[in-house]
Design a protein around this motif. Structure first.
Motif, PDB file in Angstrom:
ATOM      1  N   HIS A   1      -3.299   5.824   3.433  1.00 32.45           N
ATOM      2  CA  HIS A   1      -2.660   4.765   2.650  1.00 32.45           C
ATOM      3  C   HIS A   1      -3.709   4.057   1.806  1.00 32.45           C
ATOM      4  CE1 HIS A   1      -4.042   1.553   5.482  1.00 32.45           C
ATOM      5  NE2 HIS A   1      -3.794   2.453   6.417  1.00 32.45           N
ATOM      6  N   ALA A   2      -3.255   3.492   0.699  1.00 34.02           N
ATOM      7  CA  ALA A   2      -4.153   2.826  -0.240  1.00 34.02           C
ATOM      8  C   ALA A   2      -3.343   1.961  -1.190  1.00 34.02           C
ATOM      9  CB  ALA A   2      -4.954   3.848  -1.040  1.00 34.02           C
ATOM     10  N   LEU A   3      -4.003   0.967  -1.772  1.00 38.78           N
ATOM     11  CA  LEU A   3      -3.374   0.197  -2.837  1.00 38.78           C
ATOM     12  C   LEU A   3      -3.305   1.057  -4.090  1.00 38.78           C
ATOM     13  CD1 LEU A   3      -5.146  -3.272  -2.417  1.00 38.78           C
ATOM     14  CD2 LEU A   3      -2.714  -2.783  -2.028  1.00 38.78           C
TER      15      LEU A   3
ATOM     16  N   ARG B   1       0.842  -1.195   0.000  1.00 34.36           N
ATOM     17  CA  ARG B   1       0.000   0.000   0.000  1.00 34.36           C
ATOM     18  C   ARG B   1       0.879   1.247   0.000  1.00 34.36           C
ATOM     19  NH1 ARG B   1      -5.367  -1.231   1.274  1.00 34.36           N
ATOM     20  NH2 ARG B   1      -5.806   0.876   2.022  1.00 34.36           N
ATOM     21  N   ASN B   2       0.508   2.228  -0.825  1.00 34.74           N
ATOM     22  CA  ASN B   2       1.236   3.494  -0.864  1.00 34.74           C
ATOM     23  C   ASN B   2       0.791   4.386   0.294  1.00 34.74           C
ATOM     24  OD1 ASN B   2       2.658   2.769  -3.125  1.00 34.74           O
ATOM     25  ND2 ASN B   2       1.391   3.934  -4.557  1.00 34.74           N
TER      26      ASN B   2
ATOM     27  N   ASN C   1       8.265   0.932  -0.956  1.00 32.48           N
ATOM     28  CA  ASN C   1       7.329  -0.115  -0.531  1.00 32.48           C
ATOM     29  C   ASN C   1       8.083  -1.325   0.016  1.00 32.48           C
ATOM     30  OD1 ASN C   1       5.838   1.442  -2.881  1.00 32.48           O
ATOM     31  ND2 ASN C   1       4.271   0.562  -1.578  1.00 32.48           N
TER      32      ASN C   1
END
Length: 290
Positions: free
Chosen positions: A245-247, A198-199, A226
């Motif tokens: 955060h999120a994919l 996840r970024n 990452n």
């Protein structure tokens, strides 16, 4: 721990009399998928009898916005029916999706009385499968946002979307974006784990912190690699940060002002139809007259 790739200073980009710093995009970093854009307005103090925020009726399509009101207020109205005034400590989450027109201006009270103002607006991309989602709007006052305290009360996490431990944010995210704003007293600290695929979005609004061993001052965006999962944050002074955060979507991003699509053709087709027969101007007038 996550490795810091680079720390990016927000650029000064004033809008008339509105103090503005832009953290995304800049010459150094275009976006952190799916986080596209961040404008940091203020801090500044408006005199009585001011004009307020300059964001009259304008269109959006293909993405979402999250607005943090730290000081001052925002009066919102859009063609989807959303309308309210959100005050200090509150947030606004708008899914533009297939397209709408909205206005973000100061309330009559703020324009009459003036006062401190500090507002941040963050844009999230929408994946291609959700570009045409129905527009929606959620406005939350400070009291509606759950708070998690850590480190004997020195850390306050305002949970907006996703989860922080067992606490769930009140705004459902279409694409599993987790967002929080975090207030940390000097000397306070916290640690959290974020999956390595996840970024991370990490912006220091106020103060100065040590994150994973590096000092980050206010008005700076941290870009991570990452390669790890742990974040450790300690405040060197009273601080305020945005953490999300999120994919990543790993899809092409083509933007034209307030429209974010996947191809130039998609933008061109929308522009050619949106303004057809004066429909766009009619919708602008609808908001401006209210």
């Amino acid at each position: 721990m996550r490795t810091i790739k680079k720390i990016h200073k927000a650029v000064y980009a004033p809008m008339d009399d509105l103090v503005t710093y832009r953290a995304l995009p800049t010459r150094e970093v275009e976006y952190i998928d799916p986080f596209l854009f961040l404008n940091h307005h203020g801090p500044q103090v408006y005199k009585p009898g001011n004009r307020g925020l300059p964001f009259g009726p304008h269109p959006h399509r293909g993405f979402e916005t999250l607005t943090f009101i730290l000081d001052g207020d925002i009066m919102h109205q859009d063609t989807g029916g959303g309308k309210d005034v959100i005050e200090a400590g509150g947030v606004q989450w708008m899914t533009a999706g297939s397209g709408l027109i909205h206005a973000e201006v100061s309330s009559d009270k703020f324009k009459k009385e003036g006062g401190p103002l500090e507002i941040l607006q963050l844009w999230f991309n929408l994946p291609s499968k959700l570009k045409m989602a129905k527009p929606t709007y959620i406005g939350l006052q400070k009291e509606a946002i759950p708070v998690v305290t850590e480190d004997d009360g020195k850390v306050k996490v305002n949970v907006i979307s996703g989860n922080w431990g067992a606490t769930k944010g009140p705004i459902p995210s279409l694409s599993d974006i987790h967002m929080a704003s975090i207030e940390i007293q000097a000397g306070g600290s916290f640690a959290t784990t974020i999956a390595s695929d996840r970024n991370i979005f990490f912006y220091v609004v106020r103060g100065a912190v040590i994150v994973n061993g590096q000092k980050v001052d206010k008005l700076n965006l941290v870009e991570f690699t990452n390669d790890g999962e742990e974040l450790k944050v300690e405040a060197l002074e009273n601080s305020y940060i945005l953490l999300g955060h999120a994919l990543p979507f790993n899809e092409p991003v083509v933007s034209h002002g307030p429209f974010v699509m996947n191809t130039e053709e998609m933008v061109r087709v929308f522009l050619s139809t949106a303004f057809e027969g004066g429909r766009h101007q009619n919708r602008v007038n609808k908001i401006a007259d209210c």
